[in-house]
Design a protein around this motif. Structure first.
Motif, mmCIF file in Angstrom:
data_model
loop_
_atom_site.group_PDB
_atom_site.id
_atom_site.type_symbol
_atom_site.label_atom_id
_atom_site.label_comp_id
_atom_site.label_asym_id
_atom_site.label_seq_id
_atom_site.Cartn_x
_atom_site.Cartn_y
_atom_site.Cartn_z
ATOM 1 N N HIS A 11 8.094 -0.359 9.822
ATOM 2 C CA HIS A 11 7.109 -1.427 9.950
ATOM 3 C C HIS A 11 5.692 -0.911 9.698
ATOM 4 O O HIS A 11 4.860 -1.596 9.081
ATOM 5 N N ALA A 14 5.216 -0.460 5.994
ATOM 6 C CA ALA A 14 5.017 -1.758 5.347
ATOM 7 C C ALA A 14 3.610 -2.279 5.603
ATOM 8 O O ALA A 14 2.965 -2.834 4.704
ATOM 9 N N LEU A 15 3.108 -2.096 6.838
ATOM 10 C CA LEU A 15 1.765 -2.552 7.169
ATOM 11 C C LEU A 15 0.721 -1.806 6.350
ATOM 12 O O LEU A 15 -0.238 -2.402 5.850
ATOM 13 N N ARG A 16 0.928 -0.466 6.193
ATOM 14 C CA ARG A 16 -0.013 0.311 5.374
ATOM 15 C C ARG A 16 -0.010 -0.177 3.931
ATOM 16 O O ARG A 16 -1.062 -0.294 3.289
ATOM 17 N N ALA A 17 1.168 -0.482 3.419
ATOM 18 C CA ALA A 17 1.275 -0.966 2.032
ATOM 19 C C ALA A 17 0.542 -2.295 1.864
ATOM 20 O O ALA A 17 -0.167 -2.515 0.876
ATOM 21 N N VAL A 18 0.698 -3.182 2.865
ATOM 22 C CA VAL A 18 0.017 -4.479 2.806
ATOM 23 C C VAL A 18 -1.492 -4.291 2.813
ATOM 24 O O VAL A 18 -2.232 -4.921 2.038
ATOM 25 N N LEU A 19 -1.969 -3.409 3.684
ATOM 26 C CA LEU A 19 -3.406 -3.171 3.776
ATOM 27 C C LEU A 19 -3.968 -2.573 2.492
ATOM 28 O O LEU A 19 -5.026 -2.988 2.002
ATOM 29 N N LEU A 21 -2.636 -2.725 -0.614
ATOM 30 C CA LEU A 21 -2.555 -3.690 -1.701
ATOM 31 C C LEU A 21 -3.591 -4.805 -1.536
ATOM 32 O O LEU A 21 -4.164 -5.289 -2.516
ATOM 33 N N THR A 22 -3.837 -5.218 -0.301
ATOM 34 C CA THR A 22 -4.862 -6.233 -0.053
ATOM 35 C C THR A 22 -6.228 -5.725 -0.455
ATOM 36 O O THR A 22 -7.017 -6.451 -1.081
#
Length: 296
Positions: A11, A14-19, A21-22
């Protein structure tokens, strides 16, 4: 060293990837693209605004209407092509009419009937009748023949509904001409032609568009909307038939107006793509400029 459970680690990854990419796609990339656009294409990136007396009055890439409060054409200005975007050139409603060449039968308004909102029934014009009405109006405005094939003299689609749909005709109705109008033709294969009765269902009949012998003088772009409904250009042919009217209203020689048309005509992109076109807003602004309308 204590290790986090695998599901927590997944998790967090995934959170790091979202941040990341955002940040990259939602902040850095838009800023870079906007900066490049402002640096290299400043005018176009800001909507190609057109100014007059220090005020933005339109855009070079978005058309607009040159009509009065009642929607009637202002005679001293060149008129734009029709628009199906909202009430005309509405950027929030950019779209075509989505009506095709087989849309030839009107829904006649029924006198005394109201729609769901309580307004008088206005019926629905087919694409063919819209083209016929626009051509008739343009012809009357600019003093040219506004007739077209498949159009009646009164500016609706010349279309019959023939009954029965198969076999020898026993009844024929000019469905786009509401009674008591006189049908554009008196008979069809020996059967008298009737005017259309509002509210009557003619769906069971065979649709027969009738080609007349009228030769169109009004160009196609004067009677049809663009795919976006926002095209700011008209054809040189449509501009030329408007030139005598504009010259007369402004007290100018027709030759001078034609010279302005020529100077505001753009050629084909890269010399072979598209067609020559005239930007209506820029041409009308040139007409309003006293220096531009002076003879050389």
């Amino acid at each position: 060293m204590h290790r986090l459970p695998a599901w927590i680690g997944s998790h967090l990854a995934a959170l790091r990837a979202v941040l990341v990419l955002t940040l990259v796609t939602g902040v850095i990339y838009p800023l870079v693209v906007t900066g490049v656009a402002q640096a290299l294409f400043n005018d176009k990136a800001n909507g190609s605004p057109v100014e007059k007396d220090g005020k933005v009055i339109g855009s070079a890439v978005i058309g607009q209407l040159f009509t009065d409060a009642e929607g009637e054409p202002i005679p001293k200005y060149f008129q734009s092509r029709p628009s199906a975007a909202g009430d005309g050139y509405d950027m929030l409603s950019a779209a075509a009419s989505n009506l095709g060449p087989e849309d030839v039968v009107d829904t006649l308004p029924v006198p005394g009937q109201k729609d769901d909102e309580g307004n008088p029934d206005e019926g629905r014009q087919s694409l063919l009748t819209q083209v016929c009405a626009r051509s008739k109006a343009a012809g009357e405005l600019d003093g040219v023949r506004g007739g077209r094939p498949y159009c009646t003299p009164d500016g609706v689609g010349a279309v019959l509904k023939v009954f029965p749909a198969v076999g020898a005709p026993k009844r024929a109705v000019s469905v786009n001409q509401a009674c008591p109008a006189t049908p554009f033709t008196t008979s069809y294969q020996g059967v008298p032609v009737e005017c259309g009765k509002p509210g009557e269902d003619y769906a069971a009949g065979r649709t027969v568009p009738v080609r007349g012998d009228a030769v169109a003088q009004v160009p196609a772009d004067a009677v049809t909307a663009s795919g976006s409904g926002l095209d700011p250009h008209i054809s040189p042919a449509y501009a030329r038939i408007q030139a005598p009217r504009v010259a007369r209203e402004r007290g100018l020689p027709v030759q001078r107006v034609e010279e302005l048309i020529e100077s505001h005509t753009t050629g084909r992109a890269l010399g072979f793509m598209g067609e020559p076109a005239v930007n209506v807003l820029e041409l009308n602004l040139a007409l309003d400029d006293p220096d531009a309308t002076k003879a050389d």
